[in-house]
Design an enzyme around this catalytic site. Structure first.
Site, PDB file in Angstrom:
ATOM      1  N   GLY A  14       0.820  -1.203   0.000  1.00  0.00           N
ATOM      2  CA  GLY A  14       0.000   0.000   0.000  1.00  0.00           C
ATOM      3  C   GLY A  14       0.852   1.251   0.000  1.00  0.00           C
ATOM      4  O   GLY A  14       2.076   1.198   0.131  1.00  0.00           O
ATOM      5  N   GLU A  15       0.167   2.383  -0.182  1.00  0.00           N
ATOM      6  CA  GLU A  15       0.825   3.678  -0.170  1.00  0.00           C
ATOM      7  C   GLU A  15       0.000   4.641   0.655  1.00  0.00           C
ATOM      8  O   GLU A  15      -1.218   4.521   0.731  1.00  0.00           O
ATOM      9  CB  GLU A  15       0.976   4.227  -1.591  1.00  0.00           C
ATOM     10  N   GLY A  16       0.667   5.594   1.279  1.00  0.00           N
ATOM     11  CA  GLY A  16      -0.040   6.604   2.051  1.00  0.00           C
ATOM     12  C   GLY A  16       0.744   7.898   2.058  1.00  0.00           C
ATOM     13  O   GLY A  16       1.757   8.040   1.371  1.00  0.00           O
ATOM     14  N   PHE A  18       2.624   9.006   4.234  1.00  0.00           N
ATOM     15  CA  PHE A  18       3.935   8.870   4.852  1.00  0.00           C
ATOM     16  C   PHE A  18       4.917   8.140   3.958  1.00  0.00           C
ATOM     17  O   PHE A  18       6.124   8.165   4.195  1.00  0.00           O
ATOM     18  CB  PHE A  18       3.812   8.097   6.168  1.00  0.00           C
ATOM     19  N   VAL A  21       4.200   0.875   2.089  1.00  0.00           N
ATOM     20  CA  VAL A  21       4.272  -0.307   2.944  1.00  0.00           C
ATOM     21  C   VAL A  21       4.576  -1.508   2.061  1.00  0.00           C
ATOM     22  O   VAL A  21       3.944  -1.692   1.014  1.00  0.00           O
ATOM     23  CB  VAL A  21       2.943  -0.540   3.701  1.00  0.00           C
ATOM     24  N   LYS A  36       7.034  -0.449   6.830  1.00  0.00           N
ATOM     25  CA  LYS A  36       6.673   0.923   6.485  1.00  0.00           C
ATOM     26  C   LYS A  36       7.955   1.687   6.180  1.00  0.00           C
ATOM     27  O   LYS A  36       8.880   1.684   6.990  1.00  0.00           O
ATOM     28  CB  LYS A  36       5.960   1.612   7.652  1.00  0.00           C
ATOM     29  N   ASP A 137      -8.488   4.835  14.795  1.00  0.00           N
ATOM     30  CA  ASP A 137      -8.645   4.618  13.347  1.00  0.00           C
ATOM     31  C   ASP A 137      -9.077   3.180  13.090  1.00  0.00           C
ATOM     32  O   ASP A 137      -8.554   2.506  12.193  1.00  0.00           O
ATOM     33  CB  ASP A 137      -7.340   4.933  12.612  1.00  0.00           C
TER      34      ASP A 137
END
Length: 461
Positions: A14-16, A18, A21, A36, A137
């Site tokens: 995944g990407e975010g 920050f 991952v 991460k 969250d």
């Protein structure tokens, strides 16, 4: 493959905001972790104090139903002859994948099966709260499974040790009403609200509402103390008056309370009749999940044997602008960008949104780029791997009776093309980053049909 400190990257998860991952493997011990990575260019946009605070909270946690911290700190990321200093957080990997990937692909859980996982979830939540930690969250994407089908709560990026909070953090679809209103709130009481959302989705295979606001066509009935109307709407969508037991409805209604001080406590949940109903054994759960996986595999085999759907795409998208480049790449950069490294498929890490193909990686990449550019203008090609992230805005729908406009948040997802070791085939692997997971499943099925029409997609292992 790129390496980060003592880890070899195997697959982007995944990407975010920050960074990214990855699934990674320790070079010496071969231990798998979720890694991460906060790259230097991202350190200017994230508060490293918050990252280090997350690490300090994770160091305090040791519970069988929460992902564990392995290690964290600055290290070097090496890829294609370049080395950069990055900050990495290595976490225990939950090889069973996301719980709700499983639900979206195989169907809703019975109340008994949902109760099994809700017991595990509540054990972990109570453990955190007794330590003075709130997650803030809790959502479907953060509920994982290990290889033995045990639940794992993940992602403590918004966790807090404060008794009172006011920062509006989390995911809007899952925020408690007091957070959306910008009020001071208890993170622990907000977590209880998130528990209700997760329990509802386990059994209903759908979201309870779009957002916990009085304007929401579903949640407004909870906010105005008319839970009967809330449940009437959901029963209508199921077409079965008995789908939700009275005890289930009573418990979930208490978890969704608009006034945080009217919300059930963990002690009240534990004493509730629904919580104390029949709980399957771990053997029962293993049998249930294996049966579901067999049915899913059979569906994939059936799709493989059918004539593929011949989807169409505009081939002009591929002319004059190499699909091997990211948006904004110059011609001078294209040669380097084309030298992507293939990530490896890992059969020990389960993902239910995947299929396989014996086509070449370049043919698959061309088809993937054509598919993504044909459905959205918001996408990003990875410069290092055969990976694309994209955002798709779902069109607004109207409810038939009240003609109310219902707008859902965009679906953001990531698609990887992975090399299957020692075999002449690749895995096309999709992961939702943000948005309605069941809408994402529909999008994945469209992707799979597209490949069935344009590549040698076998659709099953």
């Amino acid at each position: 493959m790129p390496t980060c400190g003592n880890y070899k990257l195997r697959k982007k998860l995944g990407e975010g905001g920050f960074g990214a991952v990855y699934l990674a493997k320790h070079i010496d011990t071969k231990k798998k972790v979720a890694l991460k990575i906060i790259k230097p260019e991202m350190m200017e946009h994230v508060n490293m104090d918050d990252i280090e605070k997350e690490v300090e909270i994770l160091k305090q946690i040791d519970h069988p139903y929460i992902t564990k911290l392995v290690e964290a700190g600055h290290c070097e990321l090496s890829s294609r002859g370049r080395t950069n200093e990055v900050y990495c957080i290595a976490l225990e990997v939950a090889s069973g994948g996301e719980l709700f990937d499983f639900i979206s692909m195989t169907g809703a859980f019975s109340e008994d099966v949902a109760r099994y996982f809700f017991h595990q979830f509540l054990d972990a939540l109570e453990y955190m709260h007794e330590k003075g930690i709130s997650h803030r969250d809790l959502k479907t994407e953060n509920i994982l499974l290990d290889k033995d089908f045990n639940l794992k709560i993940a992602d403590f990026g918004y966790a807090s040790e404060k008794g009172s909070n006011q920062t509006q953090v989390g995911t809007p679809d899952y925020m408690a009403p007091e957070i959306l209103q910008g009020e001071k709130y208890s993170g622990q009481i907000a977590d209880i609200f998130g528990a209700g959302l997760i329990l509802f989705m386990m059994h209903a295979q759908s979201k309870a509402f779009l957002k916990a606001e009085q304007s929401d066509p579903y949640y407004k009935n909870i906010a105005s103390n008319r839970p009967d109307k809330f449940w009437k709407e959901h029963i209508k969508s199921k077409g079965d008056e008995t789908y939700f037991s009275e005890e289930f409805k009573d418990l979930v209604t208490g978890l969704f309370a608009y006034n945080p001080f009217h919300r059930l406590t963990i002690a009240e949940v534990r004493s509730h009749p629904w919580f104390n109903g029949t709980v399957p054994t771990s053997e029962d759960i293993a049998d249930e999940f294996n049966r579901r996986k067999e049915n899913l595999d059979e569906e994939l085999r059936r799709q493989r044997d059918e004539d593929p759907t011949q989807a169409e795409f505009d081939t002009s998208l591929l002319e004059g602008n190499s699909v091997h480049r990211g948006i904004g790449d110059s011609d001078e950069e294209s040669k380097e960008v084309c030298e992507r490294e293939e990530q490896e498929y890992d059969e020990d890490f389960e993902n239910y949104h995947k299929f396989f193909s014996t086509s070449s990686v370049e043919d698959l990449w061309t088809n993937l780029c054509a598919y993504v550019t044909g459905i959205t203008g918001e996408y990003k090609f990875s410069a290092d791997e055969y990976s694309i992230s994209a955002k798709v805005v779902k069109e607004e729908e109207e409810k038939e009776e009240k003609k109310e406009s219902v707008k859902e948040e965009p679906i953001e997802f990531l698609v990887n093309i992975l090399k299957v070791p020692e075999q002449e085939k690749h895995c096309i692997d999709a992961t939702v980053i943000k948005g309605n997971k069941f809408n994402f499943t529909d999008q994945f099925r469209d992707l799979k049909k597209f490949f069935g029409g344009h590549a040698n997609a076998t659709l099953a292992d």
